[in-house]
Design a protein around this motif. Structure first.
Motif, PDB file in Angstrom:
ATOM      1  N   ARG A 200       0.759  -1.214   0.018  1.00 15.63           N
ATOM      2  CA  ARG A 200       0.095   0.071   0.011  1.00 15.63           C
ATOM      3  C   ARG A 200       0.841   1.456  -0.034  1.00 15.63           C
ATOM      4  O   ARG A 200       0.569   2.204  -0.916  1.00 15.63           O
TER       5      ARG A 200
ATOM      6  N   ASP B 185       4.943   3.945  16.722  1.00 15.48           N
ATOM      7  CA  ASP B 185       3.796   3.470  17.471  1.00 15.48           C
ATOM      8  C   ASP B 185       3.148   4.268  18.258  1.00 15.48           C
ATOM      9  O   ASP B 185       3.673   5.061  18.943  1.00 15.48           O
TER      10      ASP B 185
ATOM     11  N   LEU C 101      -6.843   6.375  12.266  1.00 16.49           N
ATOM     12  CA  LEU C 101      -7.080   5.014  11.834  1.00 16.49           C
ATOM     13  C   LEU C 101      -6.203   3.846  12.192  1.00 16.49           C
ATOM     14  O   LEU C 101      -6.696   2.607  12.062  1.00 16.49           O
TER      15      LEU C 101
END
Ligand code: NAD
Length: 322
Positions: free
Chosen positions: A48, A64, A86
């Motif tokens: 992606r 993270d 998201l």
């Protein structure tokens, strides 16, 4: 506009980032690339990122969100105006075996993000249709109690909504929680039914079908989801507190076996089924009332399952193996 997108290497994150870039926004992409995760999922994330168009205005940060210092430093350095959140530990089935992962990313990580985002114009974050849990009468409206989640993932998503409310009340942070209903489309998650079914059909492998495929889902195409995210992002809530929840779904639930039948028709291949019992923690049906989204943004999801799956089959034929 400078927009920070967490989960940018994820399925929905890819599409949202691509749209922001296409309209000229600068995207600060954040994703931990899930170091402990499944190999196929990791490959999907890297693919992606490689296929993101307009990448000159895209910067990627392998951070993270549970790393408070790294996240704070990133916000201070990059100073985004708006945020789309998201990143999450996803999936309703794995919950019982990896409780800490869900709580760390979905609750503690989200809380840290809320703190770092104080002062931004608008934070749009992913909630989920799963918050409606058991007992909510369909179609689901945002003002339903949503206090009977059936799995840990759903409980963490509902917790996010409550935390967002607190931050709106105490700090005036404008937030919009989007309750996505089963999203599918190109660059989708290989672990979710749409791509799992499609690839098994193409390769002649049997398909694991739970509960005889009677479960109904309000399948929503990712192009509609990405459009909804941008429309909402452009319209921060103005109430007191500046907080809102919106369904992002079509309002037309489809049984899983009917969804599969459309795929069989598009591919001209009958499925070989491996029928398995319904899983505990799964909702029988999800069904959005999309009217609040339409009222707030003038938009409602419009890609039918028939058309969405035709597009997915075409995309997969072009991209499988890459
Ligand atoms: P995805 O798994 O493809 O994307 C999530 C991304 O978050 C991944 O790339 C992962 O590496 C990243 N991530 C996970 N933990 C992280 C952490 N601690 N720090 C930084 N990055 C981390 O999932 P998706 O389908 O694109 O979902 C996006 C959001 O929408 C999620 O919040 C999900 O819960 C929500 N949602 C999705 C659906 C759906 O049908 N896909 C439905 C309802 C809600």
């Amino acid at each position: 506009m400078r927009v920070l997108v967490t989960g940018a290497a994820g399925f929905i994150g890819h599409h949202v980032s691509a749209r922001l870039l296409a309209r000229g926004d600068a995207v600060i992409g954040v994703d931990n690339l899930d170091p402990a995760g499944d190999v196929a999922l990791k490959q999907a994330r890297l693919a992606r990122l490689r296929h993101l168009p307009g990448a000159e205005a895209f910067t990627f940060h392998a951070v993270d969100i549970t790393d408070r210092e790294a996240l704070r430093a990133l916000f201070e350095r990059e100073r985004p105006r708006r945020v789309v959140h998201l990143a999450a530990r996803v999936g309703v089935r794995a919950g019982a075996n990896s409780a800490n992962g869900y709580l760390d990313t979905n609750v503690t990580g989200f809380l840290q993000l809320l703190e770092c985002a104080r002062g931004v114009e608008h934070l749009v974050y992913a909630s989920s249709s799963s918050v409606y849990g058991g007992g909510t009468p369909p179609p689901f409206r945002e003002d339903a109690a949503a206090d009977r989640p059936l799995n840990l993932y759903a409980a963490t998503k509902r917790a996010d909504e409550l935390l967002a409310h607190v931050h709106g009340h105490l700090h005036g942070l404008p937030t919009s929680g989007l309750r996505f209903f089963t999203v599918y489309g190109p660059w989708g998650r290989p672990d979710m039914a749409p791509l799992r079914f499609l690839r098994a059909l193409r390769e002649g492998r049997p398909i694991d079908l739970y509960g005889e495929g009677r479960m109904r889902r309000d399948f929503t195409h990712v192009d509609d989801v990405a459009e909804a995210v941008l429309r909402v992002l452009d319209r921060p809530p103005t109430g007191t507190p500046p907080y809102r929840l919106l369904n992002v779904g079509r309002g037309e639930p489809v049984a899983l076996r009917d969804f599969l039948a459309v795929l069989e028709r598009h591919l001209g291949t009958p499925a070989r089924l491996n029928l398995l019992p319904a899983q505990p923690g799964e909702m029988e049906s999800t069904w959005a009332d999309p009217s609040a989204l339409e009222r707030e943004t003038g938009f409602r999801p419009r890609v039918s399952v028939e058309e969405g799956l035709a597009r997915l089959v075409e995309w997969d034929a072009q991209h499988s193996g890459r």
